[in-house]
Structure formats: C-alpha cells, structure tokens
Design an enzyme around this catalytic site. Sequence first.
Site, PDB file in Angstrom:
ATOM      1  N   HIS A  89       0.672  -1.433   0.059  1.00  0.00           N
ATOM      2  CA  HIS A  89       0.047  -0.220   0.006  1.00  0.00           C
ATOM      3  C   HIS A  89       0.794   1.232   0.009  1.00  0.00           C
ATOM      4  O   HIS A  89       0.498   2.165  -0.610  1.00  0.00           O
ATOM      5  CB  HIS A  89      -0.860   0.126   1.407  1.00  0.00           C
ATOM      6  N   ARG A 110      26.173  -4.594 -22.965  1.00  0.00           N
ATOM      7  CA  ARG A 110      27.506  -5.525 -22.413  1.00  0.00           C
ATOM      8  C   ARG A 110      27.256  -6.674 -21.486  1.00  0.00           C
ATOM      9  O   ARG A 110      26.813  -6.450 -20.518  1.00  0.00           O
ATOM     10  CB  ARG A 110      28.338  -4.329 -21.764  1.00  0.00           C
ATOM     11  N   GLY A 118      33.824   0.114 -32.432  1.00  0.00           N
ATOM     12  CA  GLY A 118      34.312   0.375 -31.084  1.00  0.00           C
ATOM     13  C   GLY A 118      35.123   1.317 -30.945  1.00  0.00           C
ATOM     14  O   GLY A 118      36.348   1.134 -31.204  1.00  0.00           O
ATOM     15  N   SER A 119      34.760   2.621 -31.187  1.00  0.00           N
ATOM     16  CA  SER A 119      35.613   3.808 -31.209  1.00  0.00           C
ATOM     17  C   SER A 119      36.675   4.086 -30.176  1.00  0.00           C
ATOM     18  O   SER A 119      37.858   4.634 -30.488  1.00  0.00           O
ATOM     19  CB  SER A 119      35.047   5.074 -31.478  1.00  0.00           C
ATOM     20  N   ASN A 120      36.461   3.635 -29.016  1.00  0.00           N
ATOM     21  CA  ASN A 120      37.256   3.889 -27.718  1.00  0.00           C
ATOM     22  C   ASN A 120      38.389   2.932 -28.083  1.00  0.00           C
ATOM     23  O   ASN A 120      39.564   3.367 -27.983  1.00  0.00           O
ATOM     24  CB  ASN A 120      36.574   3.306 -26.535  1.00  0.00           C
ATOM     25  N   CYS A 159      29.337   2.100 -31.512  1.00  0.00           N
ATOM     26  CA  CYS A 159      28.944   2.072 -30.307  1.00  0.00           C
ATOM     27  C   CYS A 159      29.586   2.702 -29.375  1.00  0.00           C
ATOM     28  O   CYS A 159      29.607   2.238 -28.193  1.00  0.00           O
ATOM     29  CB  CYS A 159      28.657   0.689 -29.923  1.00  0.00           C
TER      30      CYS A 159
END
Length: 790
Positions: free
Chosen positions: A421, A511, A701-703, A751
């Site tokens: 409640h 991930r 994955g640009s990192n 991404c």
Amino acid sequence: MTTNILWFDELGMGDVAQVGGKNASLGEMVSKLEPLGVRVPGGFATTADAYHDFLAAGGLYDRILELVMPLDVTDVTALARVGSTIRGWIEQQAFPAELEASIREAYQRLISDDPAPESVSWAVRSSATAEDLPDASFAGQQETYLNISGIDNLLQAIRSVFASLFNDRAIAYRVHHGFAHDEVALSAGVQRMIRSDVGASGVMFTIDTESGFTDAVFITSSYGLGEAVVQGAVNPDEFYVYKPSTRAGRAAILSRALGEKAVKMVYAGGSSTSTSTVFTDTEPAERTRFSITDAEVEELARHALTIEDHYGRAMDIEWARDGIDGKLYILQARPETVVSRRKGQVLQRYALGGSGPLVIAGRAIGQKIGAGPVRVLTSIDRMNEFRQGDVLVADMTDPDWEPIMKLASAIVTNRGGRTCHAAIIARELGIPAVVGTGTATSVMIDEQEVTVSCAEGDEGRVYEGLLPFEIIETSLEAMPPVPTKIMMNVGTPDQAFAFSHLPNRGVGLARLEFIINRQVGIHPRALLERDALPADLQKVVDEHCAAYPSPRDFFVSRVAEGVSTIAAAFAPEPVIVRLSDFKSNEYAGLIGGDRYEPREENPMLGYRGASRYVSDNFAEAFAMECEAMRHVRDDMGLTNVELMVPFVRTVAELEAVIEVLAANGLRRGENGLRIIMMCEIPSNAITAAAFLEHVDGFSIGSNDLTQLTLGVDRDSALVAGSFDERDPAVLALLELAIEGCRAAGKYVGICGQGPSDHPDLADWLVDHGIESMSLNPDTVVETWLRLAKR
C-alpha cells in the site's frame, strides 16, 4: 423492499453502485472468467442499500455528517479524534433485523454448500462504491478481515468493515480527491478463505509499476496470507513475465528477485477480527527459496492476461496459492490507476547532478528524486510532528499515514515491497520512496539532510546531503526524421524498461560483462568448480545460488534474465548483445576470480574477448553464456537478440569463434541469428573484407580503435590529452571500416562514446554512410534533434 445480499455469481461490473468496485469485479470474474480457467473463491456481498439502512437507523448518519463535514483534514489531531468517534458509533450500532437475518441466512447457505464446513473460514473485504474505479484508487482505504468463522464473528467483522469507511485515511482521501462523504457507500464482501497461510500469496500488475512498460506482468509473492505483502510487512519475491512469450506458450520469465520474506501472516488460534491472524518468523530455509515455482509464475501471468484482456486495461490483482490443494486463485482485481494515467507525450526524467556518501539503499518506487530533512516516526501517533518537505522515515507505512505522506518530499521504510500500500500511495502522490531498506529507522536520524534518488534503476538510494538534481522533460509528440538510426547503449537491465520510452531504433550495445557483474557476481569457473573451492568460498557460492537448482543453473538463468529483460524492453527492434569482454583484472574482481585469472602487465591487450572463447580453460564458462543466449532466443522467442564478438585479432580467431558458437547451438543464420563483429582493432578495418566474410556486419568500437591506433592507454590520465576519435589516423580507419561494410552489403554501426561527445564526429559519420549510432541514453534526444537539423 431492500435487497440486502447479492451473490457473486449474480454480480457484474454494472453493479458498482450497489456493491462497490471490488465486489462487482469479483462477480464479473466469477461469471465471466471462471469458464476461462481463472479460479475465484465464491461468496456474497452486502449492498449499498443495506449500508444506508444500517447508518440511517437512529439518526446515526446525520450525526456522522454533522461531525465530519466541517473537519479540516490537514489537522491530523482533529482528524484522528473525529475518525475514532465515528468508528466507535458504528461499531456499537445494531444491525436492522432484516439485514441481520439476511446475513445469517446467507452464511448458513455458505456453510451448507461447502465441502469442508467444519474447517472453512471467510475473508470479509470492504468494497466502496467509489473504489477500484479507473480514476480512483482507494487502495487499502478500508479494512479487510481474514480467517473469520462463526456467524457472530462474521457479523462483527461486517460491522467493522462498515466502520472503516471512516478511517482517518479514508476521510482524508475523499476530501483530497473530491468525493463527498455522503456519495460513497460500503459493501462487505464475504469470500471463502484460500489456505495461503500454508501456501503463498501476493500481488501482480499487468504493467510495470515504475516505468509504465506495458508488455510485462509484474508479480510479487511471499509465504502466508497476502495481507503481509499488501501491508508492506514483508519484502517479497519479485518476478517479471513477458506478455508476448506468455501468449505464444513459450518460456516467459524475464527476471526473478529473491525477497527476504522474513515474516509471514498465518492463522492464529481465534476466528474473530482481533484473534484470527498473527505474524510469525519464516523458517531460514524458506527464505533462501522462491515462494512459488516457475510454472506457478507463468500460470499467474496467464491468468493476469486473461483478466487484462477481459477488462481491456491494466489491472492490479491479488492472488493466493492454496497450500492444501496446491491451486492458484484470484482474490481481487481492480484497475491500475497510477501508471496508466500518465501522459505519454512528455517524457520526464530526473537526473542527479552530484554525489555524496550513501546512507542506505532499498527498492525504488517511482523514478523521481526528493530531498529534505529526515523525520523518523516510530508511531503514527507522532504524525503531528511532521512538517511539509520532510523525508518520512518509518518501519513501514500503511494508508493511515496518507495525511502526512502527501506532505513528504520522499519516503523511506525498513520494510515493504513494490506492490504494498505504501508504494501504491507514494506513486499516486508522485513522491519518490525507497522501501525495504531493513534499517532506515536506526541508520537515519532526525534533521539529517538527505537526497532520496529513485532515478538510478531498481535500487533506490539515500545520499547524505542535499544534492543538486534536474528534471529533464522531452516532448515525444513528433520526433523529426534523422539521417541515421539512433540506437542506445544499455548496460543494466533494471533501467531497460524506462529507457525504452526514449526514441530509439534498438540497442546497439548491451554489454554482457555488465550483466554478469551485476546479476551473477561470481567467476563462472568458481560456479562450475564449486566442489573444488575452499569451504569459505563454497559457502558464499551456496548462498548466492540457493534459490536455483545448481550453480550452473544460477549463472545461465541470471544471465538470461538480464539479456531477456533488455531484449523485451526494446522488441521488436534489434538488441545487439556483446559477448563477455572482461579483462583478466576485471574477472579477478569477481568472487573467486583471483583463483583463475592470470596476472597480466597489460590486461587491455591480453586475455580478453574472442581469445577467451576459443581457449580450453574457458570453454565451459563460454558454453554457459551460449546456453543463456540460446534460451533467450529459442525458448523465449526473443529473436531480436543479435550477438557481437569483441576484440577479434585475426580472421582465424573469428572463424574459430563462429565454430564454437555453432557447436553451442548458436549457428549464424538459424532462426534469424545475426552475428556482428566489434571493429576495434586496426587490423579489423584494414582487412575488413576478410573479416566480413564470416559475420553480418561491424559495430565500430571507437574507444579501443582510437587507443590502439594512437597508442594511447585510455585508462591513463598521463596521456589522456592525446586521446581523440577525430584524429586523422582514426578517421582513416573508420572510413575503411564503413566502406568495407557498404561494399559487402553488411551492417555497420558505431557504439563508442565518440558521437555522444563530439557532434562534429557524428556529422562526419553520417556523411560517410554510417548505418546506426548507439549512444548513451542521456545523449539520445539531444543528438537526435541536432542531427535532424542537418
């Protein structure tokens, strides 16, 4: 002549004015849904006419109105005094002879028709004529009495139910919501008790109560009578079930959360309103198990859908499992009145703008943030101490607390689950609440300034200090077209339902290592090799896995739950799940992980991604990942899940991974399975055509691609200034990857963090033909609107 009694099988939703929403709904289900397999215990209801005749005798109603009409319900002391006086009058009022005779006759019929009259008992439930309507909740405003037997006890319970229309909370609620006191009547429903005292019970909603996601059934369950769950006296088990899979007859459970279930409400020695039930401690072994089976969860979901389909709207349903006959029963069903009334054209999101020491955590109710000074109340008798804007802290709250709950900036309780409640009222009032913390009343102190955040997923958190936060509103009426697909990076399942309301074309990066870390927390080999662990680690593993058949089942189920929740939230849009990409130092941080992981000088370039999947000492661990993915796609039917292979160094390594996936039942092309490769090593872009022969596309994955192109450790602050995805060398590799995919007719997306951080990079990617960008949720709308202006 007044009709005093109506039987459930005579009632339907057209009878709300006579028997209230709850009893009318019970009658509707008995007559319309029992043929469809929904079991509803039978019984009868007193009518509104009977209630009016009861109060009219001796001028009682006139005295009540004279006392209640001038009442200022914000004066909690006066409210308590007036409410107590009125209830005392009603409790002492004699039944009109005709009404009492009708009740006695109906009770005798119930007893004579029952197969076990010597042991049966009854629930006496309140049903207000303005209750359980689509635009009014009244949840828990009046009383319910359980395990009542004997005609004298039944008559007293009905009288007490009538009196409960003038509970303090009910008086205040009517005033706050514009219901005149003389417009609302009460019906008492007398319903056969289901022996959940030796079984289980709970509440379910046909909509997610926090996010408003409509494709899931949310179920809570605990041992004993359901009033313990409804009152918030227990932290129950929780389950989400996917509606489309349920309708298709497939495996459908999206998630399971084991509740503490420390106490349960059971039958006491007596059978009157004051002696019929009692709380008792739950056995330790029971606490470590789920209170219902997967088969029962899925049967409940089927009943929920039958009920929702019949009423044509989201529903709030109470259920019970009889511990004697083992069957599931529906006890009540009412319209869900909070989430389903939200306006869908504007998305409102709360975001913390700072951080502070964590004071305590529990279950988040709502998705808002509130802040203020703490007020710890150990008793409802201290309500007059509460001030506007205080953070209410209590062991648990029930609807009696409603007059001050509406004044609170936030609510924190020791006990309770998301369907009690207190939670329902907090949602209705739009106040953030954190329930089931365990120790809030002893940890938090009066006047302590805190911030209560329910904006960070399923876990609600209380932080020390008044932290800054903002409210972000996004109009979703007509999002303009954009020149590329905007997808999202979603790391944690508990926010997936909420994120799915953002404009999106699916999930470009889920991930798996985030899911394993959060949902499992134990190294997979420690689970597989449990018997070889030292005793202290065995104990830890056993505690985590106690509710599952085996440690292996624990891993597979928990990973499947995380993935399926995200997949269901965004279906039918694609959800690209990246297979686990823990580095050795990260795997070592899991429970038992240091026993299995090498110590590497540079884990970023070491034993990770694809190289793990094809190594002998990780083969069985990877097989568990594959089993979870196969369950989600093949058993649950969530074929929008696509798989992504990370950190692939060579074409030969990719070929080996594809073979391992196929050997584990994940064959590219079967049942529509697409396999994407993470393009994050320069070799991937330079020889794109060779890699693309074996997969359905690239997700850039640009990192890592930037790190490996420029030789910059992205975890090192010393060289962080050289890290830039827009460097010409990085752009040259991005262009090779995009051109390679387009030439091969394959998917290509990105991404990494770059497009979120650098608008000019996002423009460059669009100009060069990127098919999708997967962004962090907090940048989706901003990036979408900016790209639409190109």
